[in-house]
Enzyme design. Sequence first.
Site, PDB file in Angstrom:
ATOM      1  N   LYS A   1      -1.453 -75.728  37.929  1.00  0.00           N
ATOM      2  CA  LYS A   1      -2.651 -75.829  37.090  1.00  0.00           C
ATOM      3  C   LYS A   1      -3.280 -77.191  37.317  1.00  0.00           C
ATOM      4  O   LYS A   1      -2.783 -78.203  36.837  1.00  0.00           O
ATOM      5  CB  LYS A   1      -2.282 -75.609  35.630  1.00  0.00           C
ATOM      6  CG  LYS A   1      -1.744 -74.199  35.452  1.00  0.00           C
ATOM      7  CD  LYS A   1      -1.492 -73.818  34.017  1.00  0.00           C
ATOM      8  CE  LYS A   1      -1.019 -72.376  33.963  1.00  0.00           C
ATOM      9  NZ  LYS A   1       0.390 -72.192  33.641  1.00  0.00           N
TER      10      LYS A   1
ATOM     11  N   TRP B   1      -6.452 -72.722  38.691  1.00  0.00           N
ATOM     12  CA  TRP B   1      -5.144 -72.368  39.239  1.00  0.00           C
ATOM     13  C   TRP B   1      -5.137 -72.474  40.761  1.00  0.00           C
ATOM     14  O   TRP B   1      -6.068 -72.032  41.427  1.00  0.00           O
ATOM     15  CB  TRP B   1      -4.772 -70.931  38.855  1.00  0.00           C
ATOM     16  CG  TRP B   1      -4.412 -70.773  37.415  1.00  0.00           C
ATOM     17  CD1 TRP B   1      -4.465 -71.727  36.446  1.00  0.00           C
ATOM     18  CD2 TRP B   1      -3.945 -69.579  36.785  1.00  0.00           C
ATOM     19  NE1 TRP B   1      -4.052 -71.202  35.258  1.00  0.00           N
ATOM     20  CE2 TRP B   1      -3.724 -69.889  35.425  1.00  0.00           C
ATOM     21  CE3 TRP B   1      -3.675 -68.284  37.229  1.00  0.00           C
ATOM     22  CZ2 TRP B   1      -3.264 -68.951  34.508  1.00  0.00           C
ATOM     23  CZ3 TRP B   1      -3.212 -67.341  36.327  1.00  0.00           C
ATOM     24  CH2 TRP B   1      -3.011 -67.677  34.974  1.00  0.00           C
TER      25      TRP B   1
END
Length: 542
Positions: free
Chosen positions: A437, A442
């Site tokens: 993250k 992501w």
Amino acid sequence: MLGLMQDWPLLCHKIIEHAAKYHGTREVVTRSVEGPIHRTNYAQIHARALKVSQSLERDGIKLGDRVATIAWNTWRHLEVWYGIMGIGAICHTVNPRLFPEQIAWIVNHAQDRIVITDLTFVPVLEKIASQLPSVERYVVLTDKAHMPQTTLKNAVVYEDWIAASDGKFEWKTFDENTAAAMCYTSGTTGDPKGVLYSHRSNVLHALMANSKDALGTSAADTMLPVVPLFHANSWGIAFSAPSMGTKLVMPGPKLDGASVYELLSTEKVTHTAGVPTVWLMLLQYMAANNVKLPDLQMVICGGSAMPRSMIKAFLDMGSQVRHAWGMTEMSPLGTLATLKPPFTERTGEERLDILQTQGYPPFGVEMKITDDAGKELPWDGKTFGRLKVSGPAIAKAYFHVDSNILDEEGYFDTGDVSTMDEHGYMRITDRSKDVIKSGGEWISSIDLENLAVGHPAVAEAAVIGVHHPKWDERPLLIVQLKQGESATREDILKFMDGKIAKWWMPDDVAFVDGIPHTATGKILKTALRDQFKDYTFPTAAA
Ligand code: ADP
């Protein structure tokens, strides 16, 4: 109104009965634990499996009792599978690569009454036997000549144990929903969890596995499952291969490149299945010795993402490749990357793009991706979500765990994060706990790993998220170089540059002598996170 068809329960042992009757002379060839190559056939396996059932009954094993196997892929292990299931007992395959304490935990949780094991694991079991009160007897899969002195309780030589039975025995018929087998997930986080397959789920799964776009072996083919019988229900191969009359080649304890190559070559194997680390060893052996496998038609690869460079290496050698995804809880097949129209016409890199996905499910598996709140996400090939699955060979609960594992629609959360495209091709981006993250976005560790192993000097690569003061987490690329090869941090980053979004580029590269693996051949990221817990990025000060 009900249909007027026969009530014919889907029972696992009907598979080996069918194999014995219609494919009785088809061979099962094994590299035995004792060393020599052993040859038998489905008729003999069936006959000896009946003796296993009879011997288990003699020892007081009944419907629903658990019998553990801790054993390699051999003909004897196959006989034992069917012998246990044929009387409605539960064949509990235990992974011998687990730590002894984990093995003890699992045997105790399952309350196994008998443990059937190979010579290899006798010493380990002797060390933990005092912690296994439920076990009444150990059966050692060997003959008298090879039986060691052992302190194991009521230990018996397998060949003597079954020789005491005459084989005049009828298998039982019972409800197809009766439990047939169990397999614990590795439990890299938390306790292992027991998945309990039923006869029905195993038979339906075998039928699914047999479709041409899945494992797809026929009576004329030869299958070598490198994937062990103790890993995720052996991907269903112990059921699918005999149900088709496919010749089986069992590798026993030797899974190194040279040994696997030798069996693939001498037995003219057409289909084989295993995890990427096994194929890495095979390809390295073949390249170093300049040897080929002209009979090998299909390499099935799953358990971890199959790198693009590996797919290409097999295609270049003239074999087809089938990248598969699944999990213990799914019996385990979930998806397979087969080319379907309009992609059948694709060539070169575009063909690799499809083959590298985890594929689409066979009939019997339904999938969806959702956000954390359970809302379904679009199938656009870009949006990542939690991958959830449903089907008749997918777990609805764990053994002796009292918690609901399904959502309101009856779907099981796989713990994987993936995209789906408009054609139903699924691409795993990460385990939910491994995704990196960075600044609220992501980054897929799997994509980065796949790219890095494409560098000619890299043997294996792992990517973990490491804390970064500005971005929360940034990717650290951990590399094991091939023996005798060299490459610098800059070489590897240059190789990756331009092939991924700039902000996905690893902030640093660390070189290690070896990348740790789990008991099922996956990269052990918990160990790497531990190893690099004090690491700080050179970019962190910026
Ligand atoms: P264990 O948990 O015991 O190691 P499983 O085979 O059940 O064994 O693990 C299933 C998990 O393995 C999946 O949820 C997924 O994260 C990973 N996996 C399996 N096949 C693939 C694949 N082709 N690509 C990426 N990940 C995979």
